[in-house]
Design an enzyme around this catalytic site. Structure first.
Site, short mmCIF file in Angstrom:
data_model
loop_
_atom_site.label_atom_id
_atom_site.label_comp_id
_atom_site.label_asym_id
_atom_site.label_seq_id
_atom_site.Cartn_x
_atom_site.Cartn_y
_atom_site.Cartn_z
CE1 TYR A 158 -4.81 -2.07 5.08
CE2 TYR A 158 -3.80 0.07 4.69
CZ TYR A 158 -4.36 -1.10 4.20
OH TYR A 158 -4.47 -1.29 2.85
CB SER A 167 -0.89 0.00 1.25
OG SER A 167 -1.56 1.24 1.38
N1 LIG Z 1 -8.63 -0.44 -1.60
C1 LIG Z 1 -7.56 0.32 -1.45
O1 LIG Z 1 -7.55 1.52 -1.60
C2 LIG Z 1 -6.25 -0.32 -1.14
C3 LIG Z 1 -5.12 0.48 -1.09
C4 LIG Z 1 -3.90 -0.10 -0.82
C5 LIG Z 1 -3.82 -1.44 -0.58
N2 LIG Z 1 -4.94 -2.20 -0.63
C6 LIG Z 1 -4.79 -3.61 -0.35
O2 LIG Z 1 -5.37 -4.36 -1.39
C7 LIG Z 1 -5.79 -5.61 -0.89
C8 LIG Z 1 -7.23 -5.86 -1.34
O3 LIG Z 1 -8.06 -4.90 -0.81
P1 LIG Z 1 -9.48 -4.52 -1.41
O4 LIG Z 1 -9.58 -3.08 -1.34
O5 LIG Z 1 -9.69 -5.19 -2.69
O6 LIG Z 1 -10.43 -5.12 -0.29
P2 LIG Z 1 -11.60 -6.20 -0.31
O7 LIG Z 1 -12.17 -6.25 1.05
O8 LIG Z 1 -12.51 -5.92 -1.45
O9 LIG Z 1 -10.83 -7.56 -0.61
C9 LIG Z 1 -10.08 -8.19 0.38
C10 LIG Z 1 -10.38 -9.67 0.32
O10 LIG Z 1 -9.52 -10.34 1.24
C11 LIG Z 1 -10.28 -11.36 1.87
N3 LIG Z 1 -9.70 -11.72 3.15
C12 LIG Z 1 -9.73 -11.04 4.31
N4 LIG Z 1 -9.15 -11.75 5.27
C13 LIG Z 1 -8.74 -12.90 4.74
C14 LIG Z 1 -8.09 -14.05 5.25
N5 LIG Z 1 -7.75 -14.15 6.53
N6 LIG Z 1 -7.81 -15.05 4.40
C15 LIG Z 1 -8.16 -14.96 3.11
N7 LIG Z 1 -8.79 -13.91 2.57
C16 LIG Z 1 -9.08 -12.89 3.39
C17 LIG Z 1 -11.65 -10.76 2.02
O11 LIG Z 1 -12.62 -11.77 2.21
C18 LIG Z 1 -11.81 -10.00 0.73
O12 LIG Z 1 -12.43 -10.79 -0.27
C19 LIG Z 1 -5.62 -5.56 0.61
O13 LIG Z 1 -4.41 -6.15 0.98
C20 LIG Z 1 -5.54 -4.07 0.87
O14 LIG Z 1 -4.85 -3.76 2.05
C21 LIG Z 1 -6.15 -1.65 -0.90
#
Ligand SMILES: NC(=O)c1ccc[n+]([C@@H]2O[C@H](COP(=O)([O-])OP(=O)(O)OC[C@H]3O[C@@H](n4cnc5c(N)ncnc54)[C@H](O)[C@@H]3O)[C@@H](O)[C@H]2O)c1
Ligand SMILES: [Zn+2]
Length: 695
Positions: free
Chosen positions: A585, A572
């Site tokens: 986080y 991130s």
């Molecule tokens: N959305 C953003 O702006 C953003 C920015 C930077 C980084 N990220 C990172 O991107 C990744 C995806 O995020 P997103 O925004 O798509 O969120 P999201 O919630 O849509 O997707 C995350 C997925 O991870 C799954 N998950 C959670 N805990 C889990 C576990 N213990 N085992 C297996 N699966 C698990 C959830 O069920 C979900 O389907 C994350 O690592 C997040 O930190 C997101």
């Protein structure tokens, strides 16, 4: 019979003038026959019908032949899969036929017989369909039929089993001459309904579509019944002590433990995707005393050679052997296999032969465990396994009545390195950029992970979607395509056992692993004083520990395969940017970011590249934003939650909103050969945030 007599038999009144009805009946018959693997193998065999349509140029009736086109599959055939030829012209080719030495030239001549644009490309078997006078013809590769066709006393058995109704045609490579041979049987044996083609399969015919199908089925059923009633017990010999199937759990664990090594073996010359089969047919064969000896004889039906190679690699150790011993022996057998294959190529190749296509096995048999099959994609790998199951059934049938006697090696080579097959391979579209790569994406049932899985699949990768909820993971996979393209599995990345199982499922379904995306995550936005110990642990368990566990389990496979690989972390912007209310986080994201550098340094010697992507502000589709984080952020900035994406965009240098597909694009790009010399890198996908610039 002359050509004129032939024409007389194609009487529009007798065969109907409704071309659509003819085609519909042909497609229905093909689907019925092709949906049963006992009757014909995938994409094997072909069917045809003749009938009348109106020539749009003259307005006069014209006699046509509809025949399954090259490479199509009977079970799923549609009208678009049919080649359409003018019957008078394709039959007239026998007057210019230059003889068996130059029969391959006739395939190009088919193009001069097409009606209109001709539909699908005519296959080599078009000749038999055109030259047999009966209006409906089936050419099939049924296990029971090939069992007779590969029995040492096949001609005598054919007579004994079918009487005068079915006539033996000695082995001949498919082509125009084989068509003439079959047509001669039909002409000289008015009572015959079909033929057994030595070493190959069957061809049957009828005056109506139903009659052709009934005749095909009668030949197959009669052969099956005869084998069942007259075959000797234990055609593969008695059970070999120690070679019986291991109990299910143990067997699958063993298969997963061996899969990386075996995929490395099968993919030594060029990368392949795998498939694992442990049905009773395979396990019983491998448990028998004669498995090795029979496997060494190789397959016979012409379709097999490109898909399964002439023969499989068989591990010659009992099921009780240790994994270490099995791996050591597999490497020895691989060397031997490669030398044997090279020798086979050298024995038969001449200056016109296509270059050797790699000397690795496509089928690897492990007693007590099962069969690994390989191909350029998951579907091809699965079908190669189905073909070898057919081959086992054929050997069992042939050995229970007689002695299994496949076509000889020189003929096998002539098929495998046939110029026409080579031309087909050359015409195949270039593989997609991630073809043969097997990807595991965690947290891919939603948001960024789902976009990544979708993009990797679109680029040709076989994809495993791992997420907490099985139903959601499977639904996301189903959106991508069938289980040859993507599967969904349940895996909680905080559990080492669950992660091991996820990797095992990947190995058992696609045979290996090349590309891992640590994406699973969740976000709690809290100040230091509000963050509980549980909050801290949860964030760190899912992201820092979860990706550590996934990388560890995956790296073991990547190292054993010896094919390199990619590990990508979705960390991130917050791994480098410091702001309030984000202690747990952002700290765990920083942990993930340093894992990238640490593992890049450690795994580089195995050809494994480890890189990270730093997204920011991905609101659309993100479960993280939907489940409170978005509302919290919006409240912090004093805006409507629905305006959050646009708000973030205005904070960026490029003034663009970041969507999941932008992150997916970066993952796909960094896993291509264009980045072959890059590891330990983080790529920001944040539309430009100066405070998070890397230096
Ligand atoms: N959305 C953003 O702006 C953003 C920015 C930077 C980084 N990220 C990172 O991107 C990744 C995806 O995020 P997103 O925004 O798509 O969120 P999201 O919630 O849509 O997707 C995350 C997925 O991870 C799954 N998950 C959670 N805990 C889990 C576990 N213990 N085992 C297996 N699966 C698990 C959830 O069920 C979900 O389907 C994350 O690592 C997040 O930190 C997101
Ligand atoms: Zn055939």
């Amino acid at each position: 019979m002359t050509i004129n007599d032939l024409e007389a038999r194609v009487d529009p009144a007798a065969h109907g003038t409704d071309a659509d009805a003819t085609v519909a009946a042909l497609v229905a018959r093909s689907n019925a026959l092709g949906s049963d693997p006992r009757i014909t193998n995938h994409a094997g065999g072909n069917t045809s019908a003749t009938g009348t349509d109106t020539d749009p140029v003259t307005g006069e009736p014209v006699d046509l032949l509809w025949v399954k086109g090259s490479g199509g599959d009977l079970g799923t055939l549609t009208p678009a899969g049919l080649a359409v030829l003018r019957l008078d012209r394709v039959r007239a080719l026998q007057h210019v036929y230059p003889g068996v030495e130059r029969e391959d030239e006739m395939v190009a001549a088919f193009d001069h017989c097409l009606f209109g644009k001709g539909g699908a490309a005519p296959s080599i078997d078009t000749a038999m369909h055109a030259l047999v006078r009966a209006p409906h013809v089936d050419h099939l590769h049924p296990d029971a039929g090939i069992a007779i066709a590969t029995a040492a006393d096949g001609p005598a058995l054919t007579e004994r089993i079918f009487g005068a109704k079915v006539v033996w045609v000695p082995w001949r490579r498919p082509g125009f001459q084989l068509g003439l041979d079959i047509a001669a049987v039909e002409r000289d044996h008015p009572e015959a309904i079909g033929t057994v083609l030595g070493g190959h399969g069957i061809t049957a015919w009828g005056d109506t579509s139903d009659e052709a199908e009934a005749n095909s089925r009668w030949i197959i059923d009669t052969a099956e019944r005869y084998i069942a009633a007259n075959g000797r017990p234990e055609p593969f010999g008695p059970v070999r002590p120690g070679y019986q199937a291991l109990p299910t759990e143990e067997r699958r664990a063993r298969a997963a433990a061996l899969a990386p090594t075996i995929r490395g073996i099968a993919g030594h010359d060029k990368p392949v995707v795998g498939h694992f089969t442990d049905t009773d047919v395979v396990l019983d064969f491998l448990a028998s005393a004669r498995a090795e000896e029979l496997a060494a004889l190789g397959t016979s039906c012409p379709d097999h050679f490109l898909r399964t190679k002439v023969k499989p690699l068989v591990l010659d150790l009992p099921a009780s052997a240790s994994v270490e011993d099995a791996i050591a022996r597999l490497h020895e057998l691989h060397e031997q296999y490669r030398a044997d294959y090279q020798a086979y190529y050298d024995r038969h190749a001449d200056e016109d032969s296509p270059a050797i296509r790699g000397a690795d096995p496509l089928i690897v048999l492990v007693p007590g465990v099962g069969m690994f099959s390989y191909g350029r994609d998951a579907q091809t790998a699965r079908v190669a396994g189905e073909f070898y199951v057919n081959a086992i059934n054929v050997m069992r049938g042939a050995e229970s009545l007689s002695t299994y006697a496949p076509i000889d090696e020189a003929e096998k080579f002539r098929i495998e390195y046939w110029a026409l097959e080579e031309a087909k391979l050359q015409r195949m579209p270039a593989p997609k950029v991630l073809a043969t790569r097997i990807a595991l994406v965690t947290g891919a049932a939603s948001g960024i992970g789902k976009a990544i899985a979708t993009r990797l699949a679109a680029d040709g990768a076989a994809v495993v979607i791992a997420d907490l909820d099985l139903g959601k993971a499977q639904a996301a996979a189903a959106e991508i395509g069938d289980t040859d393209r993507a599967i969904g599995i349940a895996a909680d990345v905080t559990s080492a056992a669950a992660v091991e199982r996820a990797v095992q499922e990947t190995l058992l379904h696609f045979g290996g692993l090349d590309l891992v995306v640590n994406n699973a995550g969740l976000s709690l936005s809290k100040s230091l004083l509000e963050t509980t110990e549980q909050d801290w642990d949860l964030q760190h368990d899912v992201m820092a520990k979860g990706s550590f566990l996934v990388s560890k389990a995956a790296a073991k496979v990547l190292i054993e395969q010896g094919l390199g690989g990619d590990i990508v972390y979705i960390s991130s912007k917050n791994s480098v940017f410091a702001g309030p209310n984000n202690i747990a986080y952002s700290a765990t994201k920083a942990d993930q970011a340093h894992q990238v550098r640490l593992l890049a340094a450690e795994l580089g010697e195995h050809g494994v590249r480890v890189n990270g992507i730093n997204p920011d502000g991905v609101v659309r589709g993100s479960g993280i934003f939907a489940s409170g984080w978005g509302a919290n952020r919006a409240a912090t900035y004093g805006i409507d939650e629905q305006d959050l994406g646009a708000f973030y965009a205005q904070r960026t240098i490029l003034k663009r909103e970041v969507v999941p597909e932008n992150v997916a694009n970066a993952v796909a790009a960094i896993c291509t050969a264009d980045f072959s010399h890059t590891t330990g890198l983080h790529v920001p996908v944040d539309a430009g945030v100066a405070a998070a610039f890397l230096r």
